[in-house]
Write a protein that holds these residues in place. Structure first.
Motif, mmCIF file in Angstrom:
data_model
loop_
_atom_site.group_PDB
_atom_site.id
_atom_site.type_symbol
_atom_site.label_atom_id
_atom_site.label_comp_id
_atom_site.label_asym_id
_atom_site.label_seq_id
_atom_site.Cartn_x
_atom_site.Cartn_y
_atom_site.Cartn_z
ATOM 1 N N ASP A 161 49.175 4.005 61.336
ATOM 2 C CA ASP A 161 49.226 5.097 60.362
ATOM 3 C C ASP A 161 49.591 4.536 59.010
ATOM 4 O OD1 ASP A 161 48.659 7.912 60.367
ATOM 5 O OD2 ASP A 161 50.655 8.199 59.548
ATOM 6 N N HIS A 162 49.252 5.278 57.953
ATOM 7 C CA HIS A 162 49.529 4.780 56.608
ATOM 8 C C HIS A 162 49.837 5.908 55.644
ATOM 9 C CE1 HIS A 162 48.921 1.843 53.184
ATOM 10 N NE2 HIS A 162 49.676 1.190 54.026
ATOM 11 N N GLY A 163 50.712 6.815 56.094
ATOM 12 C CA GLY A 163 51.119 7.892 55.191
ATOM 13 C C GLY A 163 50.204 9.093 55.267
ATOM 14 N N SER A 200 55.008 9.069 58.863
ATOM 15 C CA SER A 200 54.987 7.725 58.274
ATOM 16 C C SER A 200 55.104 7.808 56.762
ATOM 17 C CB SER A 200 53.685 7.008 58.643
ATOM 18 O OG SER A 200 52.591 7.643 57.997
ATOM 19 N N GLU A 201 55.463 6.714 56.144
ATOM 20 C CA GLU A 201 55.460 6.654 54.690
ATOM 21 C C GLU A 201 55.169 5.221 54.257
ATOM 22 O OE1 GLU A 201 60.123 5.760 53.577
ATOM 23 O OE2 GLU A 201 58.895 7.064 52.335
ATOM 24 N N VAL A 202 54.731 5.099 53.032
ATOM 25 C CA VAL A 202 54.504 3.788 52.433
ATOM 26 C C VAL A 202 55.318 3.763 51.145
ATOM 27 C CG1 VAL A 202 52.784 2.154 51.592
ATOM 28 C CG2 VAL A 202 52.141 3.895 53.282
ATOM 29 N N GLU A 203 56.238 2.830 51.041
ATOM 30 C CA GLU A 203 57.075 2.769 49.846
ATOM 31 C C GLU A 203 57.122 1.336 49.382
ATOM 32 O OE1 GLU A 203 61.183 5.154 48.659
ATOM 33 O OE2 GLU A 203 61.063 4.025 50.516
ATOM 34 N N HIS A 204 56.717 1.097 48.152
ATOM 35 C CA HIS A 204 56.701 -0.274 47.604
ATOM 36 C C HIS A 204 56.034 -1.232 48.593
ATOM 37 C CE1 HIS A 204 59.407 1.660 44.935
ATOM 38 N NE2 HIS A 204 60.403 1.689 45.801
ATOM 39 N N GLY A 205 54.936 -0.806 49.179
ATOM 40 C CA GLY A 205 54.201 -1.702 50.076
ATOM 41 C C GLY A 205 54.869 -1.958 51.417
ATOM 42 N N LYS A 206 55.865 -1.121 51.761
ATOM 43 C CA LYS A 206 56.503 -1.283 53.064
ATOM 44 C C LYS A 206 56.307 -0.015 53.868
ATOM 45 C CE LYS A 206 60.792 -3.211 54.015
ATOM 46 N NZ LYS A 206 62.139 -3.715 53.619
ATOM 47 N N GLU A 207 55.654 -0.137 55.010
ATOM 48 C CA GLU A 207 55.339 1.043 55.814
ATOM 49 C C GLU A 207 56.439 1.325 56.831
ATOM 50 O OE1 GLU A 207 53.280 -1.505 55.355
ATOM 51 O OE2 GLU A 207 51.506 -0.661 54.385
ATOM 52 N N SER A 208 56.749 2.616 56.992
ATOM 53 C CA SER A 208 57.612 3.044 58.094
ATOM 54 C C SER A 208 56.823 3.981 58.999
ATOM 55 C CB SER A 208 58.807 3.838 57.596
ATOM 56 O OG SER A 208 59.562 3.080 56.702
ATOM 57 N N TYR A 214 58.096 12.879 52.464
ATOM 58 C CA TYR A 214 58.336 12.269 53.774
ATOM 59 C C TYR A 214 59.693 12.752 54.280
ATOM 60 C CZ TYR A 214 59.357 8.712 57.295
ATOM 61 O OH TYR A 214 59.692 8.073 58.454
ATOM 62 N N LEU A 240 48.677 -0.293 46.822
ATOM 63 C CA LEU A 240 49.552 -1.431 47.113
ATOM 64 C C LEU A 240 49.181 -2.683 46.326
ATOM 65 C CD1 LEU A 240 49.656 -1.187 51.004
ATOM 66 C CD2 LEU A 240 51.252 -0.222 49.370
ATOM 67 N N GLU A 273 51.042 -5.505 47.125
ATOM 68 C CA GLU A 273 51.232 -6.481 48.174
ATOM 69 C C GLU A 273 51.370 -5.701 49.460
ATOM 70 O OE1 GLU A 273 54.305 -9.338 47.304
ATOM 71 O OE2 GLU A 273 54.189 -9.985 49.384
ATOM 72 N N ASP A 274 50.791 -6.148 50.520
ATOM 73 C CA ASP A 274 50.759 -5.372 51.746
ATOM 74 C C ASP A 274 51.495 -6.163 52.824
ATOM 75 O OD1 ASP A 274 50.068 -4.058 54.110
ATOM 76 O OD2 ASP A 274 48.209 -3.326 53.231
ATOM 77 N N SER A 275 52.628 -5.627 53.247
ATOM 78 C CA SER A 275 53.454 -6.347 54.221
ATOM 79 C C SER A 275 52.730 -6.508 55.560
ATOM 80 C CB SER A 275 54.776 -5.610 54.431
ATOM 81 O OG SER A 275 54.526 -4.318 54.949
#
Lengths: 246, 246, 246, 246
Positions: free
Chosen positions: A61-63, B8-16, D238, A139, A141-143
C-alpha cells in the motif's frame, strides 16, 4: 480450438497447481511460495522465497492519496460490492501509476547490452523520451528502493539488471535538471529481471502485492465511509458557456 | 470533507502500514503476515500466520474452465494490458463464483445463534432460498475443504462458526435430494469468521488468494495464446428472425 | 487544484450541456444530436446529424461470437448486476477488437500528407508493421463499410481522409498476399476524421454505438441464460505435469 | 451447450439486428430507433421513438462532480486508454448512483397493485427501508423529472406506473421530515415501465444515455487534464498509529 493451460487442473475433486497437489501445497508452503510457483512453474529456493516476500510486501500500500485507492473507494461509496470496487481500482493502474514496472522491465531488457549508456540516455533526452522507472511525483527518495536493493544484495539477486538500473540512474542524473532517482517501479523491475521474471510478470508482481492494500481501503470505506461521495461545489469549476439557444 | 484512513501513510518518503515501518516489514515479515496486518490492523500470531497461508493458497487457482479465467484470457486475447485483463476477470466473481464466501459468512454470522438448525433449514427450503456455501457445480467432494478444516483444527481455529457450518451441512443433506457438501466458499467463510474476520474480508481473502492465478492465466494467454479469440460458428446459434422489412 | 470542465453543470437543479439547457435539448433534439453536442461542443448540422446516426447504428452489434459479447455474458452468468457485466465487456475492446478505430485514425492523421503511399506501405510491410483499419478475422467484405462510404458521399463527408483510406487499401492489396479490405474500424475512422473528430473520439463513437448491443446481450443472458457458465471438460486441455513431490 | 441469441448475426458479411438488415437500418433509422430495436426486438412507433430520445438525452451528463465522472477521469489521468477509463467509470454506477433506476422499477413493478399506498409507505418507513427513486443528495427539484413527465403525458406514456410513482411521492412526503421528490431514477423507471421495458432494461437505458457523457469527460481529461492526479496532502488525514515495533 481447445483452450490449453499448464497452470492448474481439477480432476475428480483433486486440484493440481503446476503439477503439485494443491492440498499438499496448502499443508507445507507459504502463500508467496505458491505465488512464485503459479507464475514460474517451479517452487522457489529459500532465497527466492525470501526475496518474493520482500517484493510483495514493498507493494502492499502507498497511502490513500493515489489514484487507485481513491477510485476504489469512490466506487465502493456508490453502493457496489467488493469485487466491483476492486476491479475499478485496478483499472487505475495505468502507465503512470503501477504500470511503469512493466515499462521499466521492457526498457532494461531491451537496452541492457547497450555499449554506451551515456549515449543512450543523451539520445532519449534529445527525443524527449522519458525513461520509465525513475523519478516520482511526490517522493525524492524512496526507502522501499533502498530496502529492496539491500535485500537483493543480501540474497544474491543484485545482478546485471540491477547494476544496469543504477548505471542508468547515474547517467540520467548527470544530464537532468531535476532529481530522477530509481523509483519503486524501476527497482521492482530490475530485481525481478535478475530473478528470471519477464516484464509482464513484473507488472503482475506489483498487482499481486497491491491488491490487499486496495481491499483494505475498500473495506474501510464500506464500513466507516461517509456514504455516497461526490466533489463539493468548491472543488470544481465549470468553464463552458450558458443559456445558448437552440 | 477530508478523506480519512488508518491503513497507511507516506511521510518524507517513509511508508507506514498500520503504524509499522514498511521497510521493517519488508525485512522481517512474510507477504501473508502483512496481508493479515493490512486487513486486521495487527500482526498475526504464528498460528494465524500459518492459517492465512493455507487459506490464501487454497484459493490460488481452480482450472482454466471457470468464468473468471475465461474472461481474463478473452480480454487479454484482444490486445489489452495485464491490469485491464485482470480487472475484467475479477468482475466475473459474482454471487455464483467467488462471491459466495461473503454470502456464506453473512449467513453464518446472522444465524449462528439459531436455536434449532433443522427448523431454520426446513424453512429456507420451503421458501426455496439457497443456503450459500454448500454444493458445487462440478465437484461432489472438495479436497480443499477437507484440508482447510484439518488445518483449522490443528491450529485452533475450528471454532463455533466451523461447528455451525458442519451442523448446517448435516441438516441440509438430511432434506436435500442432491448432495450439498460444504464447499470452498463455505469453509473459507467459517474459518475466517472463527479467526475474527468479517464477511466482506472473507470475500477479500478469496480475491487476494485468486489474483495470482488469474495473472498466471493472463500471462500464459499473452505469451502462448492464439491471438484474438471468438466463438466458432458451431458454438452458437442465432434464433432471431431474418429479412424483416423496414 | 480545482477540477475544470466545459461539458456540463448543474445549478439550482437546472442542467446545462455544453451551455444548452438540458430540458430544452430533451424537448427538441434526438439522442445522436446530443451525443454530437457533448463530444464536439456544438449541435450538428442536418447532414452531420444523419451521418452520426449511420455511424452509431453501424456499430450497434456484431453477433454473439465476439470477445466483448462473450465476456459480458460470462460475467452476467456468475450473478453480477448489469453495470458490472457491461464494464467487463467494455474491457474486452482491446487493440484487436474495437480499439483499431483509434489506431486507424491516428495512422490516417499522421500519414495523410505522405508524398508516396506505395513507398509508405512498402516500408511498413518490410518492418512487418500491420496497418490498422484493414482486414478482418472473419469477414472478407463488410457491408457496413460499403454503406458508410455511400452515406458519407451522399452527405458530403467523403473527404481527404476517406480518399486516403481508399488509396491505402489499394496500395496494401497490391503487395499483400491475402485480401486486406478497409474494415469497419478503418471506415469509421476515416469518416469521423473528415467530420472533424479526433482519433480518441473515433474510438468513443464506436463504444457509444456498441454499448446498447452489449446491454441487449447481458439482458438476454440474465433473463434467458442457463445460469453459471464454465468451459466443458472437452473444451480445454491441461498440459502441465502431475504428481510432483514437494 | 451452445450459446443462443436472438439479437444479431453475421452471415457472409451481412449483419442482421433482430432480423433487420443492418445496412438498411443504417440508411433509414436513427440511433435511438435502433437502440429501442436491439433492446425490445421491434422498431419503435413514432411516439416511442420520440420518448426514447427524451429519455436518453435526459441521462447524458450531470456535472463533473458525480462519482462516475471523477472515477473515469482519475483512471484516464494515470495513462489508460479510453475503454479502460470508461469501464472504471461505469463500475461507479452502484445502487446509490445510477443503479436506483432498476431498484425503483423493481419496486414499482412489485408494488403497483398494492391496495393502500399509505399503509405500504408507513410500513416501509417503520422498517427504515428507503424507497428507491425519491430524493437526491444535491437537488431538491429536478427539472429533468418535470420535463420527462411532461413528454410522457404529451406522447401517451404517462400510464399506471407514472401515476403510481406520483402517488408514492405524495404518500412519502406526507410522512417524511425532509423533501423526497420523485428523482430522475424514479421518473425514468416509471416512464420505461409504462412503455413496456423491464427493470433491468431501465438501468440499461440510463447507462446507454450516460456513456457519451463519460466519454466526453475522459476525452477532456486526456486532452486538457493536468496529467497524473492524486489527493493533495491537505485533502486526507492519516488516523492510524506510528512507529510500532515488530
Amino acid at each position: 480450438m481447445k483452450w490449453r493451460t499448464a497452470i492448474s487442473e481439477v480432476e475428480h475433486g483433486k486440484e493440481s497447481i503446476r503439477g503439485y497437489e494443491l492440498t499438499s501445497l496448502m499443508a507445507k508452503k507459504s502463500f508467496s511460495d505458491v505465488v512464485f510457483l503459479v507464475l514460474r512453474g517451479t517452487l522457489p529456493s529459500a532465497a527466492e522465497a525470501r526475496m518474493m516476500d520482500a517484493l510483495l510486501v514493498a507493494c502492499i500500500d502507498h497511502g490513500i492519496g493515489v489514484a487507485s485507492a481513491v477510485v476504489s473507494r469512490l466506487t465502493a461509496s456508490t453502493g457496489n460490492s467488493l469485487h466491483t470496487a476492486l476491479a475499478s481500482g485496478i483499472l487505475a493502474f495505468g502507465k503512470l501509476h503501477g504500470g511503469a514496472a512493466q515499462d521499466a522491465a521492457e526498457f532494461f531488457s531491451s537496452q541492457k547490452d547497450t555499449a554506451d549508456i551515456d549515449v543512450l540516455i543523451g539520445s532519449l533526452k534529445e527525443k524527449k523520451i522519458r525513461v520509465p522507472g525513475y523519478g516520482h511525483k511526490v517522493l525524492l527518495e524512496d526507502s522501499r528502493v533502498t530496502a529492496l536493493c539491500a535485500k537483493a544484495r543480501e540474497l544474491g539477486f543484485f545482478g546485471t539488471y540491477c547494476e544496469f538500473a543504477l548505471m542508468v540512474e547515474k547517467s540520467l542524473n548527470a544530464v537532468s535538471s531535476k532529481k530522477l532517482p530509481l523509483n519503486i517501479d524501476g527497482a521492482l523491475a530490475a530485481v525481478l529481471l535478475d530473478m528470471g521474471f519477464d516484464p509482464i510478470q513484473a507488472r503482475g508482481v506489483f498487482l499481486i502485492g497491491r491488491v490487499p492494500g486496495l481491499i483494505a481501503h475498500i473495506h474501510e470505506e464500506m464500513t466507516q465511509g461517509p456514504g455516497l461521495r461526490r466533489l463539493r461545489e468548491d472543488e470544481y469549476e465549470y468553464t463552458g458557456g450558458k443559456n445558448k439557444k437552440i
